[in-house]
Design a protein around this motif. Structure first.
Motif, PDB file in Angstrom:
ATOM      1  N   GLN A  89       5.224   3.698   6.824  1.00 20.65           N
ATOM      2  CA  GLN A  89       4.654   2.713   5.921  1.00 20.65           C
ATOM      3  C   GLN A  89       5.776   1.827   5.401  1.00 20.65           C
ATOM      4  O   GLN A  89       6.820   2.342   4.993  1.00 20.65           O
ATOM      5  CB  GLN A  89       3.975   3.387   4.723  1.00 20.65           C
ATOM      6  CG  GLN A  89       2.840   4.294   5.101  1.00 20.65           C
ATOM      7  CD  GLN A  89       2.312   5.075   3.899  1.00 20.65           C
ATOM      8  OE1 GLN A  89       2.984   5.247   2.908  1.00 20.65           O
ATOM      9  NE2 GLN A  89       1.089   5.542   4.012  1.00 20.65           N
ATOM     10  N   GLN A  90       5.560   0.516   5.436  1.00 19.39           N
ATOM     11  CA  GLN A  90       6.540  -0.392   4.840  1.00 19.39           C
ATOM     12  C   GLN A  90       6.126  -0.617   3.399  1.00 19.39           C
ATOM     13  O   GLN A  90       5.005  -1.048   3.124  1.00 19.39           O
ATOM     14  CB  GLN A  90       6.610  -1.706   5.603  1.00 19.39           C
ATOM     15  CG  GLN A  90       7.721  -2.586   5.095  1.00 19.39           C
ATOM     16  CD  GLN A  90       8.224  -3.553   6.142  1.00 19.39           C
ATOM     17  OE1 GLN A  90       7.718  -3.636   7.248  1.00 19.39           O
ATOM     18  NE2 GLN A  90       9.238  -4.305   5.807  1.00 19.39           N
ATOM     19  N   GLU A  91       7.005  -0.257   2.488  1.00 19.87           N
ATOM     20  CA  GLU A  91       6.748  -0.418   1.065  1.00 19.87           C
ATOM     21  C   GLU A  91       7.848  -1.296   0.490  1.00 19.87           C
ATOM     22  O   GLU A  91       8.937  -0.811   0.183  1.00 19.87           O
ATOM     23  CB  GLU A  91       6.701   0.943   0.376  1.00 19.87           C
ATOM     24  CG  GLU A  91       5.562   1.816   0.876  1.00 19.87           C
ATOM     25  CD  GLU A  91       5.496   3.181   0.220  1.00 19.87           C
ATOM     26  OE1 GLU A  91       6.294   3.452  -0.703  1.00 19.87           O
ATOM     27  OE2 GLU A  91       4.636   3.977   0.641  1.00 19.87           O
ATOM     28  N   GLY A  92       7.563  -2.604   0.420  1.00 21.84           N
ATOM     29  CA  GLY A  92       8.577  -3.550  -0.059  1.00 21.84           C
ATOM     30  C   GLY A  92       9.755  -3.582   0.879  1.00 21.84           C
ATOM     31  O   GLY A  92       9.623  -3.938   2.050  1.00 21.84           O
ATOM     32  N   GLU A  93      10.910  -3.159   0.384  1.00 19.17           N
ATOM     33  CA  GLU A  93      12.135  -3.177   1.183  1.00 19.17           C
ATOM     34  C   GLU A  93      12.495  -1.788   1.687  1.00 19.17           C
ATOM     35  O   GLU A  93      13.666  -1.494   1.924  1.00 19.17           O
ATOM     36  CB  GLU A  93      13.271  -3.779   0.353  1.00 19.17           C
ATOM     37  CG  GLU A  93      13.009  -5.232   0.004  1.00 19.17           C
ATOM     38  CD  GLU A  93      14.045  -5.826  -0.919  1.00 19.17           C
ATOM     39  OE1 GLU A  93      14.864  -5.090  -1.485  1.00 19.17           O
ATOM     40  OE2 GLU A  93      14.026  -7.056  -1.072  1.00 19.17           O
ATOM     41  N   SER A  94      11.493  -0.948   1.882  1.00 20.53           N
ATOM     42  CA  SER A  94      11.723   0.408   2.397  1.00 20.53           C
ATOM     43  C   SER A  94      10.718   0.727   3.481  1.00 20.53           C
ATOM     44  O   SER A  94       9.567   0.290   3.429  1.00 20.53           O
ATOM     45  CB  SER A  94      11.562   1.451   1.287  1.00 20.53           C
ATOM     46  OG  SER A  94      12.541   1.312   0.311  1.00 20.53           O
ATOM     47  N   LEU A  95      11.190   1.511   4.469  1.00 24.93           N
ATOM     48  CA  LEU A  95      10.280   2.138   5.426  1.00 24.93           C
ATOM     49  C   LEU A  95      10.198   3.598   5.017  1.00 24.93           C
ATOM     50  O   LEU A  95      11.224   4.262   4.839  1.00 24.93           O
ATOM     51  CB  LEU A  95      10.825   2.034   6.858  1.00 24.93           C
ATOM     52  CG  LEU A  95      10.895   0.644   7.471  1.00 24.93           C
ATOM     53  CD1 LEU A  95      11.477   0.723   8.876  1.00 24.93           C
ATOM     54  CD2 LEU A  95       9.531  -0.003   7.510  1.00 24.93           C
ATOM     55  N   VAL A  96       8.992   4.093   4.854  1.00 18.87           N
ATOM     56  CA  VAL A  96       8.776   5.475   4.457  1.00 18.87           C
ATOM     57  C   VAL A  96       8.140   6.194   5.645  1.00 18.87           C
ATOM     58  O   VAL A  96       7.103   5.764   6.155  1.00 18.87           O
ATOM     59  CB  VAL A  96       7.865   5.558   3.210  1.00 18.87           C
ATOM     60  CG1 VAL A  96       7.610   7.002   2.822  1.00 18.87           C
ATOM     61  CG2 VAL A  96       8.478   4.786   2.046  1.00 18.87           C
ATOM     62  N   VAL A  97       8.788   7.280   6.089  1.00 17.27           N
ATOM     63  CA  VAL A  97       8.325   8.043   7.249  1.00 17.27           C
ATOM     64  C   VAL A  97       7.789   9.375   6.755  1.00 17.27           C
ATOM     65  O   VAL A  97       8.514  10.165   6.151  1.00 17.27           O
ATOM     66  CB  VAL A  97       9.467   8.270   8.261  1.00 17.27           C
ATOM     67  CG1 VAL A  97       8.945   8.985   9.503  1.00 17.27           C
ATOM     68  CG2 VAL A  97      10.138   6.950   8.629  1.00 17.27           C
ATOM     69  N   ILE A  98       6.503   9.613   7.030  1.00 12.78           N
ATOM     70  CA  ILE A  98       5.825  10.833   6.600  1.00 12.78           C
ATOM     71  C   ILE A  98       5.483  11.639   7.844  1.00 12.78           C
ATOM     72  O   ILE A  98       4.808  11.137   8.738  1.00 12.78           O
ATOM     73  CB  ILE A  98       4.550  10.488   5.810  1.00 12.78           C
ATOM     74  CG1 ILE A  98       4.907   9.589   4.624  1.00 12.78           C
ATOM     75  CG2 ILE A  98       3.817  11.740   5.362  1.00 12.78           C
ATOM     76  CD1 ILE A  98       3.746   8.874   4.010  1.00 12.78           C
ATOM     77  N   PRO A  99       5.969  12.885   7.928  1.00  8.06           N
ATOM     78  CA  PRO A  99       5.710  13.677   9.133  1.00  8.06           C
ATOM     79  C   PRO A  99       4.228  14.009   9.264  1.00  8.06           C
ATOM     80  O   PRO A  99       3.483  13.964   8.279  1.00  8.06           O
ATOM     81  CB  PRO A  99       6.550  14.940   8.922  1.00  8.06           C
ATOM     82  CG  PRO A  99       6.705  15.056   7.457  1.00  8.06           C
ATOM     83  CD  PRO A  99       6.711  13.648   6.921  1.00  8.06           C
TER      84      PRO A  99
END
Length: 112
Positions: A89-99
């Motif tokens: 998921q792209q959240e603003g200036e971060s990519l968040v990776v959820i297993p």
């Protein structure tokens, strides 16, 4: 690049300086999930392996690198256990990776 231990198997956060364009691919045979981030410069101090020490994690290790002269950075996440592909998921200036969630194992029931 940070690994956050949590009750859902861990999360990887890739902080960027602006929203980015990325592609993902899963190698089911090796259980490696690759994120390719276009048009970025990955600082030399972030081009290294990241080892997770969390026993309950579904993320075994993280390796970030960028080829000499390339504008694409790669983050390779080695998955441990479970099945399926992580969610990014792209959240603003971060990519968040959820297993992926662990497989559900049905328990036998006794007829009444």
């Amino acid at each position: 690049i940070r690994y956050l231990a949590n009750s859902t198997g861990g999360t990887v956060v890739i902080q960027t300086s602006k929203p980015v364009t990325y592609q993902t691919r899963m190698n089911a045979a090796t259980r490696q999930f690759v994120i390719e981030i276009a048009d970025v410069v990955l600082p030399a101090n972030l081009q290294r392996p990241y080892v997770t020490q969390d026993a309950s994690s579904r993320i075994g290790s993280i390796n970030a690198y960028q080829g000499q002269g390339s504008s694409t950075a790669r983050v390779v996440i080695q998955l441990s256990g479970g099945a399926g592909e992580p969610i990014v998921q792209q959240e603003g200036e971060s990519l968040v990776v959820i297993p992926p969630a662990p497989p559900v194992i049905a328990k036998p029931t006794t007829p009444s």
